[in-house]
Design a protein around this motif. Structure first.
Motif, PDB file in Angstrom:
ATOM      1  N   ALA A  46       0.861  -1.189   0.000  1.00 52.88           N
ATOM      2  CA  ALA A  46       0.000   0.000   0.000  1.00 52.88           C
ATOM      3  C   ALA A  46       0.901   1.245   0.000  1.00 52.88           C
ATOM      4  CB  ALA A  46      -0.975  -0.032   1.160  1.00 52.88           C
ATOM      5  N   GLU A  47       0.744   2.127   1.001  1.00 53.48           N
ATOM      6  CA  GLU A  47       1.571   3.339   1.080  1.00 53.48           C
ATOM      7  C   GLU A  47       2.815   3.131   1.938  1.00 53.48           C
ATOM      8  OE1 GLU A  47      -0.406   7.226   1.468  1.00 53.48           O
ATOM      9  OE2 GLU A  47      -2.241   6.033   1.698  1.00 53.48           O
ATOM     10  N   GLY A  48       3.034   1.911   2.369  1.00 53.73           N
ATOM     11  CA  GLY A  48       4.174   1.611   3.222  1.00 53.73           C
ATOM     12  C   GLY A  48       5.064   0.556   2.603  1.00 53.73           C
ATOM     13  N   ALA A  49       5.692  -0.229   3.456  1.00 50.54           N
ATOM     14  CA  ALA A  49       6.606  -1.262   2.974  1.00 50.54           C
ATOM     15  C   ALA A  49       6.815  -2.317   4.049  1.00 50.54           C
ATOM     16  CB  ALA A  49       7.947  -0.655   2.593  1.00 50.54           C
ATOM     17  N   ARG A  50       7.241  -3.480   3.590  1.00 51.17           N
ATOM     18  CA  ARG A  50       7.657  -4.570   4.475  1.00 51.17           C
ATOM     19  C   ARG A  50       9.148  -4.765   4.233  1.00 51.17           C
ATOM     20  NH1 ARG A  50       7.431 -10.697   4.961  1.00 51.17           N
ATOM     21  NH2 ARG A  50       6.628 -10.920   7.079  1.00 51.17           N
ATOM     22  N   VAL A  51       9.928  -4.636   5.294  1.00 45.66           N
ATOM     23  CA  VAL A  51      11.377  -4.764   5.215  1.00 45.66           C
ATOM     24  C   VAL A  51      11.785  -5.972   6.048  1.00 45.66           C
ATOM     25  CG1 VAL A  51      13.597  -3.648   5.686  1.00 45.66           C
ATOM     26  CG2 VAL A  51      11.612  -2.255   5.016  1.00 45.66           C
ATOM     27  N   VAL A  52      12.487  -6.920   5.412  1.00 47.31           N
ATOM     28  CA  VAL A  52      12.933  -8.115   6.115  1.00 47.31           C
ATOM     29  C   VAL A  52      14.434  -8.271   5.899  1.00 47.31           C
ATOM     30  CG1 VAL A  52      12.713 -10.619   6.357  1.00 47.31           C
ATOM     31  CG2 VAL A  52      10.702  -9.253   5.757  1.00 47.31           C
ATOM     32  N   THR A  53      15.166  -8.349   7.006  1.00 44.25           N
ATOM     33  CA  THR A  53      16.594  -8.645   6.929  1.00 44.25           C
ATOM     34  C   THR A  53      16.859  -9.906   7.741  1.00 44.25           C
ATOM     35  OG1 THR A  53      17.193  -7.291   8.839  1.00 44.25           O
ATOM     36  CG2 THR A  53      17.307  -6.234   6.681  1.00 44.25           C
ATOM     37  N   LYS A  54      17.790 -10.680   7.255  1.00 45.23           N
ATOM     38  CA  LYS A  54      18.220 -11.878   7.967  1.00 45.23           C
ATOM     39  C   LYS A  54      19.740 -11.835   7.984  1.00 45.23           C
ATOM     40  CE  LYS A  54      17.658 -16.875   7.951  1.00 45.23           C
ATOM     41  NZ  LYS A  54      17.053 -18.020   7.252  1.00 45.23           N
ATOM     42  N   ARG A  55      20.320 -12.022   9.157  1.00 36.96           N
ATOM     43  CA  ARG A  55      21.775 -11.961   9.261  1.00 36.96           C
ATOM     44  C   ARG A  55      22.298 -12.985  10.247  1.00 36.96           C
ATOM     45  NH1 ARG A  55      22.007  -5.980  11.950  1.00 36.96           N
ATOM     46  NH2 ARG A  55      19.790  -5.960  11.743  1.00 36.96           N
ATOM     47  N   ASP A  56      23.466 -13.481   9.950  1.00 39.83           N
ATOM     48  CA  ASP A  56      24.169 -14.391  10.849  1.00 39.83           C
ATOM     49  C   ASP A  56      25.265 -13.596  11.536  1.00 39.83           C
ATOM     50  OD1 ASP A  56      22.628 -16.524   9.911  1.00 39.83           O
ATOM     51  OD2 ASP A  56      24.086 -17.062   8.369  1.00 39.83           O
ATOM     52  N   LEU A  57      25.258 -13.654  12.863  1.00 41.56           N
ATOM     53  CA  LEU A  57      26.242 -12.936  13.658  1.00 41.56           C
ATOM     54  C   LEU A  57      26.986 -13.911  14.556  1.00 41.56           C
ATOM     55  CD1 LEU A  57      23.924 -10.012  14.805  1.00 41.56           C
ATOM     56  CD2 LEU A  57      25.858  -9.802  13.246  1.00 41.56           C
ATOM     57  N   PRO A  58      28.258 -13.654  14.846  1.00 44.43           N
ATOM     58  CA  PRO A  58      28.964 -14.512  15.798  1.00 44.43           C
ATOM     59  C   PRO A  58      28.371 -14.316  17.190  1.00 44.43           C
ATOM     60  CG  PRO A  58      30.361 -12.685  15.078  1.00 44.43           C
ATOM     61  CD  PRO A  58      29.096 -12.598  14.295  1.00 44.43           C
ATOM     62  N   ALA A  59      28.263 -15.394  17.947  1.00 44.11           N
ATOM     63  CA  ALA A  59      27.690 -15.343  19.300  1.00 44.11           C
ATOM     64  C   ALA A  59      28.771 -15.190  20.356  1.00 44.11           C
ATOM     65  CB  ALA A  59      26.856 -16.596  19.556  1.00 44.11           C
ATOM     66  N   ASP A  60      29.968 -14.754  19.948  1.00 40.94           N
ATOM     67  CA  ASP A  60      31.112 -14.664  20.860  1.00 40.94           C
ATOM     68  C   ASP A  60      30.846 -13.861  22.127  1.00 40.94           C
ATOM     69  OD1 ASP A  60      32.384 -16.015  18.840  1.00 40.94           O
ATOM     70  OD2 ASP A  60      33.490 -14.281  18.100  1.00 40.94           O
ATOM     71  N   GLY A  61      30.105 -12.765  22.024  1.00 40.92           N
ATOM     72  CA  GLY A  61      29.907 -11.882  23.168  1.00 40.92           C
ATOM     73  C   GLY A  61      28.861 -12.346  24.164  1.00 40.92           C
ATOM     74  N   LEU A  62      28.162 -13.421  23.861  1.00 38.48           N
ATOM     75  CA  LEU A  62      27.118 -13.892  24.765  1.00 38.48           C
ATOM     76  C   LEU A  62      27.701 -14.774  25.864  1.00 38.48           C
ATOM     77  CD1 LEU A  62      24.290 -14.836  22.235  1.00 38.48           C
ATOM     78  CD2 LEU A  62      24.472 -12.785  23.634  1.00 38.48           C
ATOM     79  N   PRO A  63      27.066 -14.780  27.025  1.00 34.15           N
ATOM     80  CA  PRO A  63      27.527 -15.663  28.105  1.00 34.15           C
ATOM     81  C   PRO A  63      27.419 -17.140  27.686  1.00 34.15           C
ATOM     82  CG  PRO A  63      25.918 -14.072  28.911  1.00 34.15           C
ATOM     83  CD  PRO A  63      25.947 -13.952  27.422  1.00 34.15           C
ATOM     84  N   ASP A  64      28.206 -17.990  28.357  1.00 34.34           N
ATOM     85  CA  ASP A  64      28.235 -19.419  28.028  1.00 34.34           C
ATOM     86  C   ASP A  64      26.857 -20.063  28.038  1.00 34.34           C
ATOM     87  OD1 ASP A  64      30.955 -19.323  27.678  1.00 34.34           O
ATOM     88  OD2 ASP A  64      31.427 -20.035  29.708  1.00 34.34           O
ATOM     89  N   PHE A  65      26.022 -19.741  29.040  1.00 32.02           N
ATOM     90  CA  PHE A  65      24.710 -20.391  29.108  1.00 32.02           C
ATOM     91  C   PHE A  65      23.845 -20.012  27.906  1.00 32.02           C
ATOM     92  CE2 PHE A  65      23.751 -16.376  31.220  1.00 32.02           C
ATOM     93  CZ  PHE A  65      22.500 -16.057  30.718  1.00 32.02           C
ATOM     94  N   ALA A  66      24.002 -18.791  27.388  1.00 32.12           N
ATOM     95  CA  ALA A  66      23.230 -18.368  26.216  1.00 32.12           C
ATOM     96  C   ALA A  66      23.752 -19.057  24.958  1.00 32.12           C
ATOM     97  CB  ALA A  66      23.280 -16.856  26.059  1.00 32.12           C
ATOM     98  N   ARG A  67      25.084 -19.162  24.845  1.00 28.94           N
ATOM     99  CA  ARG A  67      25.659 -19.849  23.685  1.00 28.94           C
ATOM    100  C   ARG A  67      25.285 -21.324  23.670  1.00 28.94           C
ATOM    101  NH1 ARG A  67      30.457 -16.876  24.621  1.00 28.94           N
ATOM    102  NH2 ARG A  67      31.423 -18.770  25.402  1.00 28.94           N
ATOM    103  N   SER A  68      25.094 -21.916  24.860  1.00 28.01           N
ATOM    104  CA  SER A  68      24.708 -23.329  24.899  1.00 28.01           C
ATOM    105  C   SER A  68      23.304 -23.529  24.319  1.00 28.01           C
ATOM    106  CB  SER A  68      24.774 -23.872  26.329  1.00 28.01           C
ATOM    107  OG  SER A  68      23.758 -23.306  27.129  1.00 28.01           O
ATOM    108  N   ILE A  70      21.917 -21.171  22.006  1.00 23.81           N
ATOM    109  CA  ILE A  70      21.892 -20.592  20.662  1.00 23.81           C
ATOM    110  C   ILE A  70      22.941 -21.199  19.728  1.00 23.81           C
ATOM    111  CG2 ILE A  70      22.254 -18.428  19.399  1.00 23.81           C
ATOM    112  CD1 ILE A  70      21.009 -17.051  21.885  1.00 23.81           C
ATOM    113  N   GLY A  71      24.108 -21.531  20.246  1.00 23.08           N
ATOM    114  CA  GLY A  71      25.200 -22.023  19.412  1.00 23.08           C
ATOM    115  C   GLY A  71      26.228 -20.937  19.172  1.00 23.08           C
ATOM    116  N   SER A  72      27.138 -21.161  18.225  1.00 22.89           N
ATOM    117  CA  SER A  72      28.230 -20.221  17.985  1.00 22.89           C
ATOM    118  C   SER A  72      27.835 -19.084  17.051  1.00 22.89           C
ATOM    119  CB  SER A  72      29.437 -20.958  17.413  1.00 22.89           C
ATOM    120  OG  SER A  72      29.099 -21.536  16.169  1.00 22.89           O
ATOM    121  N   THR A  73      26.681 -19.240  16.380  1.00 16.02           N
ATOM    122  CA  THR A  73      26.208 -18.211  15.455  1.00 16.02           C
ATOM    123  C   THR A  73      24.750 -17.880  15.743  1.00 16.02           C
ATOM    124  OG1 THR A  73      27.683 -19.065  13.737  1.00 16.02           O
ATOM    125  CG2 THR A  73      25.926 -17.625  13.012  1.00 16.02           C
TER     126      THR A  73
END
Length: 165
Positions: A46-68, A70-73
């Motif tokens: 219509a008068e707007g838009a749908r914007v979709v982005t998908k990206r893979d980021l390294p999970a290095d900065g996350l705590p160990d429990f979060a990486r367990s 989510i994984g490494s990416t």
């Protein structure tokens, strides 16, 4: 966990909206945020838009429990649904940010608002991690990354607009 950030640009709302709905800008913001791989698609609605982005980021900065969990990416998908402009060029939209393979998502609203000196983009979202016992910890760990991503987009957007002024 509530996340609210405001980005101020020295440009008119229509220029900011044009930037936010430009696939090249979306790709650049992914690269400048450290994406290992990314995709960006913009579809007029219509008068707007749908914007979709998908990206893979390294999970290095996350705590160990979060990486367990989510994984490494991290694979993050952002979806913005923009409505049409008001008389002053302001726009409202919705946003969803999801992490693939993990029950973590942020949903909220985003607004482009005309100001005297330019435009503000206001992001108001609710980050939720639906993980029994650890949900709050994951939300707390993920919040700085979400805020950092928004601030990275501000830097990219400011440079983008300055290059086209």
């Amino acid at each position: 966990m509530k996340i609210s950030e405001t980005i101020t640009y020295a440009a008119a709302p229509d220029a900011v909206y044009a930037m936010l709905t430009d696939p090249e800008f979306q790709g650049r913001k992914c690269v400048e945020a450290g994406a290992l791989h990314h995709e960006a698609a913009v579809t007029p609605v219509a008068e707007g838009a749908r914007v979709v982005t998908k990206r893979d980021l390294p999970a290095d900065g996350l705590p160990d429990f979060a990486r367990s969990v989510i994984g490494s990416t991290l694979t993050i998908t952002e979806t913005y649904e923009w409505g049409g402009p008001t008389a002053d060029g302001s726009r409202d939209g919705t946003m969803t940010v999801e992490v693939s393979g993990a029950p973590v998502a942020m949903r909220g609203v985003i607004r482009i608002v005309a100001t005297g000196a330019g435009t503000q983009v206001a992001v108001d979202g609710d980050l939720k991690a639906s993980i029994p016992l650890f949900g709050g910890k994951v939300e707390k760990a993920a919040t700085p990354a979400v805020v950092s991503s928004i601030r990275s987009e501000r830097r990219t957007g400011t440079a983008w607009l300055a290059e086209r002024a």
